[in-house]
Design an enzyme around this catalytic site. Structure first.
Site, PDB file in Angstrom:
ATOM      1  N   GLU A 222     -29.141 117.223  57.308  1.00  7.41           N
ATOM      2  CA  GLU A 222     -29.722 118.514  57.697  1.00  7.41           C
ATOM      3  C   GLU A 222     -30.173 119.312  56.482  1.00  7.41           C
ATOM      4  O   GLU A 222     -29.520 119.302  55.438  1.00  7.41           O
ATOM      5  CB  GLU A 222     -28.702 119.358  58.479  1.00  7.41           C
ATOM      6  CG  GLU A 222     -28.005 118.654  59.617  1.00  7.41           C
ATOM      7  CD  GLU A 222     -28.939 118.156  60.716  1.00  7.41           C
ATOM      8  OE1 GLU A 222     -30.103 118.588  60.791  1.00  7.41           O
ATOM      9  OE2 GLU A 222     -28.481 117.296  61.505  1.00  7.41           O
TER      10      GLU A 222
ATOM     11  N   GLU B 247     -31.659 119.760  73.354  1.00  4.89           N
ATOM     12  CA  GLU B 247     -30.734 119.077  72.451  1.00  4.89           C
ATOM     13  C   GLU B 247     -29.709 120.096  71.992  1.00  4.89           C
ATOM     14  O   GLU B 247     -30.073 121.167  71.507  1.00  4.89           O
ATOM     15  CB  GLU B 247     -31.470 118.531  71.224  1.00  4.89           C
ATOM     16  CG  GLU B 247     -32.262 117.267  71.524  1.00  4.89           C
ATOM     17  CD  GLU B 247     -32.995 116.745  70.277  1.00  4.89           C
ATOM     18  OE1 GLU B 247     -33.877 115.901  70.460  1.00  4.89           O
ATOM     19  OE2 GLU B 247     -32.681 117.192  69.162  1.00  4.89           O
TER      20      GLU B 247
END
Lengths: 277, 406
Positions: free
Chosen positions: A62, A51
């Site tokens: 995040e 990824e």
């Protein structure tokens, strides 16, 4: 859609009777050259799929490690265009490892979905995860990706109940990413016991392999996840190696790849000696 | 982008998916999607429930102090020599701004939903203070995220929030201003989905917030409509308000959307000047994109990275704008002008000297465009300006810009 590389990789691993190890790295973290070196080294270190995060200024899901990785990448001049250039470079020497782009909507909206899909396919991208485009908003993007035979990979979460799951997995292919904790990346640890039944539900609803991520930091935890899921994803722990390498003035590439090797090894051997699941 | 066609009924938006034309929507992580859908259903049920509306109305009267006056600013009118100027006195509300209107509505909704913890983001601190206030009143724990830069320039409001029992979290990520506070609030929400209610302060973010916040703020425009009919026997020629996220503006605009004879004028923050790039004018200096759950005009670079906003006013220092404003701009129903830091400071001083009112530096941006609007409308006309907040919190900032020690 074909999703050829992703499907081929999961079929091969299924034949081997093991889960995949998926490494998440931020594109061009800490800079383009080092980022490329890391990317090129990942398959040999044991990453079955990769990824690649494309940096965004406001990554709202995040935790601090990936926020900082995005800031480092942006400071070195990375963006979506350079991320695609990085992947095109990688593809010159690796035709087999699936590459999944992961990030936020606005850089894609800014470029235009159709143009993005065309450029991503040309660069050798296989799939896309967009954190802030839920199924309700995804059709225009899914149309653009379909036209280029790219996979739109969905996030299922602990809040995806049985009513919600069919919506979540609609128009998805390749695999489903199960976010194992409600929260941001790299903070809370996934509980393998609670993950197993969730993975089973997502598998049933989607008919696709299920990768599990968020909160996997150690080889032990990665192995526990690999026993119940089709893939274990590690991201924050890898970008933290970049940060630690920079702070200690050490070889960043070496630090990331040796972390990947230890995690991948433990995923590879997770099911050894176990009865077939 | 093609110019969208003009709708027959402006007030019928958004659609069921939260869209105002192409703007709005629900661009949130999957973890939040079930909560956002639950909130939408709960809001719709509350909106239709006369008991909820009666409860809200009672608190608006006895706790907030509504209706707020519509005041004829005689000396300001004489000074500009144009249209009659009326000020909608939202600065007289409890806590000193329009923000309390929305907070009161949402805290009652949060209670109705059984939520036990409230989070909020704040820029100038006005929304943070209003949120801390209603949380104290209803006995709910409250965490307010505020950019570290704003914590520094709005110290009195931070202390007010603390006095009201709220925990203020200084956010140091990114540019450490309002957008980063919103990122951090979203990170909290995604982590504490089971018990937490996110009390968004402006008419932006994911559906249903832009619609819900607008509805709670529309009390401003509804009162203006009644008051001006009583005072002048007719509707105003123009309504003017400052726009950051745009909750005070949409609140006063919305009841007039279908009265096409009423000009609606929003004023964005031009910071050090539109030409300098240091501004916070999303419509005048940005282009459409996705941030914080909605498609709207945003300040961004060529690759879609969000760029920093700049304004003397912490409350307008945000790189986006509510989606309904983006749509009203594109369909041509509202006009969005700009005012610089300096023009706003001058307007701040003018209102203090002529009318004895210290406006919030946010509201002073709207005041700064008033001479032009009053002249355009002309002597026989009527203009209403939303005085969305009071300026006590800005005294230190203004002193600083005047080079004075206090």
């Amino acid at each position: 859609m074909t999703t050829a590389r992703i499907d081929a990789r999961f079929s091969a691993l299924k034949a081997e009777g093991r889960a995949a190890f998926i490494a998440y790295v931020m594109a061009g973290d800490p800079d383009f050259e080092t980022g490329l070196e890391i990317l090129k080294g990942l398959p040999a270190a044991g990453a079955d799929l990769i990824e690649v995060g494309f940096p965004f200024s406001d990554p709202m899901a995040e935790g601090p490690p990936i926020q900082r990785a995005a800031q480092r990448a942006l400071s070195s001049g990375m963006g979506l265009a350079k991320t695609l250039a990085l992947i095109a470079e990688f593809r010159k020497s690796d035709q087999d490892t699936p590459i999944i782009l992961m990030g936020y909507a606005n850089p894609l909206v800014s470029r235009g979905y159709a143009a993005f899909a065309r450029d991503a396919a040309a660069a050798g991208v296989d799939g896309l995860i967009v954190v802030d485009i839920p199924p309700e908003e995804a059709d225009p993007l899914a149309d653009a990706l379909d036209a280029e035979e790219l996979s739109l990979i969905r996030l299922a979460t602990p809040t995806s109940d049985d009513n919600r799951l069919p919506t979540v997995v609609r128009r998805t292919s390749g695999f489903v990413y199960y976010v194992s904790v409600a929260g941001v990346t790299g903070v809370k640890e996934a509980d393998a016991g609670a993950v197993a039944p969730a993975v089973e539900r997502v598998r049933k609803a989607s008919g696709l392999p299920v990768a599990v991520g968020f909160g996997i930091k150690t080889p032990e935890r990665a192995a526990a996840i690999a026993r119940v899921a089709d893939a274990a994803v590690v991201g924050s722990a890898l970008v933290e190696e970049v940060a630690a390498g920079l702070a200690a003035n050490e070889d960043v590439t070496q630090r990331v790849l040796s972390k990947v090797a230890s995690l991948a090894k433990s995923v590879r051997h997770a099911r050894a000696g176990q009865a077939a699941l | 982008m093609n110019a969208p066609s003009r709708p027959n009924d402006y007030s019928s938006y958004p659609d069921a998916n939260g869209r105002f034309g192409e703007f709005g929507g629900r661009y949130v992580p999957e973890t939040l999607m079930p909560l956002v859908l639950e909130l939408d259903a709960a809001y719709r049920a509350a909106k239709a429930d006369p008991e909820f509306q009666a409860q809200l109305s009672s608190f608006m009267t006895h706790y907030v102090g509504r209706p707020s006056p519509l005041y004829f600013a005689e000396r300001l009118t004489e000074h500009f020599g144009g249209a009659k100027i009326y000020l909608k006195r939202e600065e007289l509300n409890h806590t000193g701004s329009h923000k309390i209107n929305n907070c009161m509505g949402q805290i009652l909704l949060a209670q109705r939903m059984g939520k036990t913890r409230i989070i909020a983001e704040t820029g100038a601190g006005q929304h943070g203070v209003a949120t801390a206030t209603v949380c104290a009143r209803f006995g709910l724990p409250c965490v307010v995220y505020m950019g570290a830069v704003d914590v520094e320039r709005q110290k009195p409001n931070v202390f007010r929030m603390n006095l009201l029992g709220a925990q203020v979290e200084a956010v140091t990520s990114g540019s450490a201003t309002l957008k980063d506070a919103m990122n951090e609030a979203l990170r909290d929400w995604v982590t504490n989905v089971h018990d937490t209610y996110y009390l968004i302060g402006t008419a932006a973010g994911m559906h249903p917030y832009p619609e819900m916040v607008r509805d709670f703020q529309s009390v401003i425009g509804k009162e203006v409509r009644e008051q001006i009919l009583e005072l002048e026997g007719r509707l105003p020629d123009a309504v003017v308000a400052c726009v950051g996220g745009g909750s005070n503006a949409i609140g006063i605009f919305h009841p007039f959307l279908n009265d096409e004879g009423v000009r609606l004028i929003g004023v964005e923050a031009a910071g050090e000047g539109m030409g300098t790039g240091k501004h916070a004018a999303a419509i005048n200096g940005g282009r459409p994109g996705v941030l914080h759950g909605n498609m709207t005009y945003l300040l961004q670079d060529d690759e879609g990275q969000i760029t920093e906003a700049h304004s003397i006013s912490a409350g307008l220092d945000y790189p986006g704008i509510g989606p309904e404003h983006s749509w009203l701009n594109d369909v041509g129903r509202a006009t969005y002008l700009t005012a610089t830091d300096q023009e706003s400071l001058d307007a701040f001083k003018l209102l203090a000297e002529l009318e004895g009112i210290l406006p919030a530096i946010e509201s002073a941006h709207a005041l700064a465009r008033l001479p032009d609007v009053a002249r355009d409308v002309g002597k026989d006309g009527v203009v209403v300006l939303n005085l969305s907040g009071r300026g006590d919190k800005d005294v230190a900032t203004v002193a600083n810009h005047l080079g004075r020690q206090i």
